[in-house]
Write a protein that holds these residues in place. Structure first.
Motif, short mmCIF file in Angstrom:
data_model
loop_
_atom_site.label_atom_id
_atom_site.label_comp_id
_atom_site.label_asym_id
_atom_site.label_seq_id
_atom_site.Cartn_x
_atom_site.Cartn_y
_atom_site.Cartn_z
N UNK A 309 0.85 -1.19 0.00
CA UNK A 309 0.00 0.00 0.00
C UNK A 309 0.88 1.24 0.00
N UNK A 310 0.59 2.16 -0.92
CA UNK A 310 1.23 3.48 -0.92
C UNK A 310 0.26 4.46 -0.29
N UNK A 311 0.65 5.05 0.84
CA UNK A 311 -0.15 6.04 1.54
C UNK A 311 0.48 7.41 1.30
N UNK A 312 -0.26 8.28 0.59
CA UNK A 312 0.25 9.61 0.30
C UNK A 312 -0.24 10.60 1.36
N UNK A 313 0.60 11.61 1.61
CA UNK A 313 0.26 12.61 2.62
C UNK A 313 0.81 13.96 2.19
N UNK A 314 0.05 15.05 2.40
CA UNK A 314 0.62 16.38 2.24
C UNK A 314 1.40 16.75 3.50
N UNK A 315 2.04 17.91 3.48
CA UNK A 315 2.76 18.37 4.67
C UNK A 315 1.82 19.14 5.61
N UNK A 316 0.71 19.66 5.08
CA UNK A 316 -0.28 20.37 5.89
C UNK A 316 -1.61 20.32 5.16
N UNK A 317 -2.67 20.81 5.86
CA UNK A 317 -4.03 20.69 5.30
C UNK A 317 -4.35 19.24 4.95
N UNK A 319 -3.49 19.64 9.22
CA UNK A 319 -2.31 19.85 10.04
C UNK A 319 -1.86 18.51 10.65
N UNK A 320 -0.56 18.33 10.71
CA UNK A 320 0.00 17.10 11.28
C UNK A 320 -0.12 15.90 10.38
N UNK A 321 -0.39 16.12 9.08
CA UNK A 321 -0.62 14.99 8.17
C UNK A 321 0.53 13.98 8.14
N UNK A 322 1.79 14.39 8.08
CA UNK A 322 2.86 13.38 8.05
C UNK A 322 2.87 12.48 9.29
N UNK A 323 2.61 13.07 10.46
CA UNK A 323 2.56 12.28 11.69
C UNK A 323 1.37 11.33 11.68
N UNK A 324 0.24 11.81 11.13
CA UNK A 324 -0.94 10.96 10.99
C UNK A 324 -0.62 9.78 10.07
N UNK A 325 0.08 10.05 8.97
CA UNK A 325 0.43 9.00 8.02
C UNK A 325 1.30 7.93 8.68
N UNK A 326 2.26 8.36 9.48
CA UNK A 326 3.14 7.39 10.14
C UNK A 326 2.34 6.52 11.12
N UNK A 327 1.39 7.13 11.83
CA UNK A 327 0.54 6.37 12.75
C UNK A 327 -0.28 5.34 11.97
N UNK A 328 -0.87 5.76 10.85
CA UNK A 328 -1.68 4.86 10.04
C UNK A 328 -0.84 3.71 9.49
N UNK A 329 0.35 4.03 9.00
CA UNK A 329 1.21 2.99 8.42
C UNK A 329 1.55 1.93 9.46
N UNK A 340 3.88 1.96 2.51
CA UNK A 340 4.96 2.93 2.25
C UNK A 340 4.34 4.33 2.19
N UNK A 341 4.89 5.24 2.99
CA UNK A 341 4.36 6.61 3.05
C UNK A 341 5.12 7.50 2.07
N UNK A 342 4.38 8.25 1.28
CA UNK A 342 4.95 9.24 0.37
C UNK A 342 4.45 10.62 0.79
N UNK A 343 5.37 11.56 1.01
CA UNK A 343 5.02 12.92 1.43
C UNK A 343 5.08 13.84 0.22
N UNK A 356 -7.46 14.41 -9.89
CA UNK A 356 -7.22 13.72 -11.15
C UNK A 356 -6.91 12.24 -10.94
N UNK A 357 -7.19 11.73 -9.72
CA UNK A 357 -7.12 10.31 -9.36
C UNK A 357 -5.69 9.76 -9.32
N UNK A 358 -4.71 10.66 -9.13
CA UNK A 358 -3.33 10.20 -8.94
C UNK A 358 -3.07 10.21 -7.43
N UNK A 359 -3.48 9.15 -6.76
CA UNK A 359 -3.52 9.20 -5.30
C UNK A 359 -2.78 8.07 -4.62
N UNK A 360 -2.11 7.18 -5.34
CA UNK A 360 -1.56 6.00 -4.70
C UNK A 360 -2.70 5.08 -4.29
N UNK A 361 -2.55 4.37 -3.20
CA UNK A 361 -3.61 3.49 -2.71
C UNK A 361 -4.51 4.20 -1.70
#
Length: 460
Positions: A309-317, A319-329, A340-343, A356-361
């Motif tokens: 699974x590729x989990x994509x995350x922004x850096x904000x909006x 807030x705290x999205x990268x930390x949320x992604x690491x928790x989810x992973x 795998x987390x992609x920032x 445009x549906x380019x979202x990873x998994x």
């Protein structure tokens, strides 16, 4: 602590935006709500009078009539006509959002006839559209001042001085009371200014890098937001095309621990696609989403899809999205996914990618509309297949939404939406996360401030 003659409030930004720009930014909506008026007012899933005092849907469900109160005028004395509202709506239908993407309003009102006669606005749609008042609650009608700025409204506060992006001075028309609002994009700067006595109130204190739940010597308010922080799951390809995998991904998440450990307690766990204050949520009678990693493992074992699974995350909006992604992973990997987390560093491009549906998994995002209809139509319905729909199809949801959206009886429609919200809890198209808790700090002497569930600062 005594108040200065003109108290100052720090917001993230100071702007009224162009007339055809609809926004969910809390700072902008705070100013709009003081100076302008929404065409109708949304309050925790119910519609109240706004610019229009009365509204009525005819028996066909297709013809709305809205009536201005007698004597309604802009701050410069110009009488408000329904024609102003008709022209304003027409402009919005052709506009685009902050990411350059077309608004959904043109789709909602496709084929509609919008006419005005003195104080009466009439909107006729080809099919019944009983949720239209929720849409109109997002539209704030301005008039341009001599400098071409959309700052003349009909609200209780009037603009005395305005420098876009910096500051605005408002005067309350009823009693002459004044307030100054200043832009401070960083929460740390707002905190420092508050403690130094340069401002008497500061919003969005939940965005401090080091989370606080109060400040000594200051009043502190917290309010849970209607905003839903979640992760879209890719229904077109990959692991989450399987409903068992989507449900497993939800059951793997300990939302309460996420709220406490990652968000410092400033979050309320989600239970479906919308917040508890959305139309239909109460009628749904939902229980909290459970954390059940053993059941998640069992469901994932039933899935024949890939585990990568590729989990994509922004850096904000959000807030705290990268930390949320690491928790989810971590949670997903514990039940058998290989995540795998992609920032993504470019937030506007990230939004365009998702559209445009380019979202990873899966892709962390947020859902801001306070209209249940809008969330269902824009993001869930595979009949609408709108810009934020990510390929998850559910025949039961599609049929239920197509029926519910045309029910003109408010109670019946709320009940029907509630059934959909229960179904979407049991068969999730997203990874549900939480609703952020928003924070306001102010000197105790500055009374009458409060936050609503949309994050708008209200001033008594």
């Amino acid at each position: 602590m005594s108040l200065p003659s003109i108290p100052t409030i720090a917001l993230e930004k100071i702007d009224f935006l162009p007339p055809d720009r609809v926004t969910d930014d809390c700072s902008v909506l705070t100013l709009k709500s003081l100076v302008l008026e929404p065409m109708l007012r949304w309050l925790d899933g119910e519609i109240r009078p706004g610019l229009f005092a009365k509204w009525r849907l005819d028996d066909s469900g297709c013809r709305w009539q809205l009536h201005l109160p007698q004597g309604k005028a802009f701050h410069d004395g110009t009488p408000v006509l329904a024609q102003h509202a008709a022209e304003f709506i027409t402009r919005i239908l052709d506009s685009r959002d902050m990411f350059g993407m077309p608004w959904s309003y043109a789709r909602y009102l496709a084929g509609a006839q919008i006419t005005a006669d003195g104080p009466t606005l009439t909107i006729e749609t080809p099919k019944p559209f009983p949720d239209l008042p929720e849409i109109l609650s997002e539209f704030y009608l301005p008039r341009m001042d001599a400098a071409g700025r959309p700052v003349l409204g009909t609200g209780p506060w009037q603009v005395e001085d305005f420098t876009a992006g910096q500051q605005v001075l408002l005067r309350r028309r009823e009693d002459g009371r004044q307030l100054r609002f200043v832009a401070m994009p960083l929460a740390e700067d707002r905190l420092a200014a508050l403690q130094a006595g340069q401002v008497q109130a500061a919003t969005h204190m939940e965005r401090l890098e080091h989370i606080l739940r109060g400040i000594d010597g200051f009043a502190w308010q917290e309010q849970t937001s209607t905003l839903s922080v979640m992760a879209y799951m890719n229904g077109f390809e990959g692991a989450f095309t399987d409903p068992n995998a989507r449900l497993a991904a939800n059951l793997a998440l300990d939302r309460q621990r996420l709220a406490e450990e990652v968000m410092g307690g400033l979050a309320q766990p989600s239970d479906t696609i919308v917040s508890p204050w959305h139309f239909g949520h109460e009628a749904g009678g939902l229980s909290p989403l459970r954390y059940d990693p053993e059941e998640a493992r069992r469901l994932l074992a039933l899935s024949e899809g890939p585990r990568e699974v590729v989990l994509r995350s922004p850096t904000y909006m959000p807030e705290g999205a990268p930390e949320i992604a690491r928790f989810m992973a971590e949670a997903w990997n514990a039940i058998g996914f290989e995540t795998r987390v992609e920032i993504a560093e470019d937030r506007p491009q990230y939004a365009r990618d998702i559209g445009e549906k380019r979202m990873g998994d899966a892709a962390i995002f947020d859902s801001s509309p306070h209209s249940t209809f809008r969330v269902l139509d824009d993001k869930i319905s595979s009949l609408s297949r709108a810009v934020w729909w990510q390929g998850v199809s559910d025949a039961q949801v599609d049929a239920g939404f197509d029926a519910a959206r045309h029910l003109t009886d408010t109670t019946e429609r709320a009940t029907a939406y509630g059934r959909l919200l229960r179904r979407l809890q049991a068969a999730p198209p997203w990874a549900y996360l939480f609703h952020p808790v928003l924070c306001l700090a102010h000197v105790p002497a500055l009374q009458g401030l409060s936050l609503d569930h949309k994050g708008i600062l209200r001033i008594a």
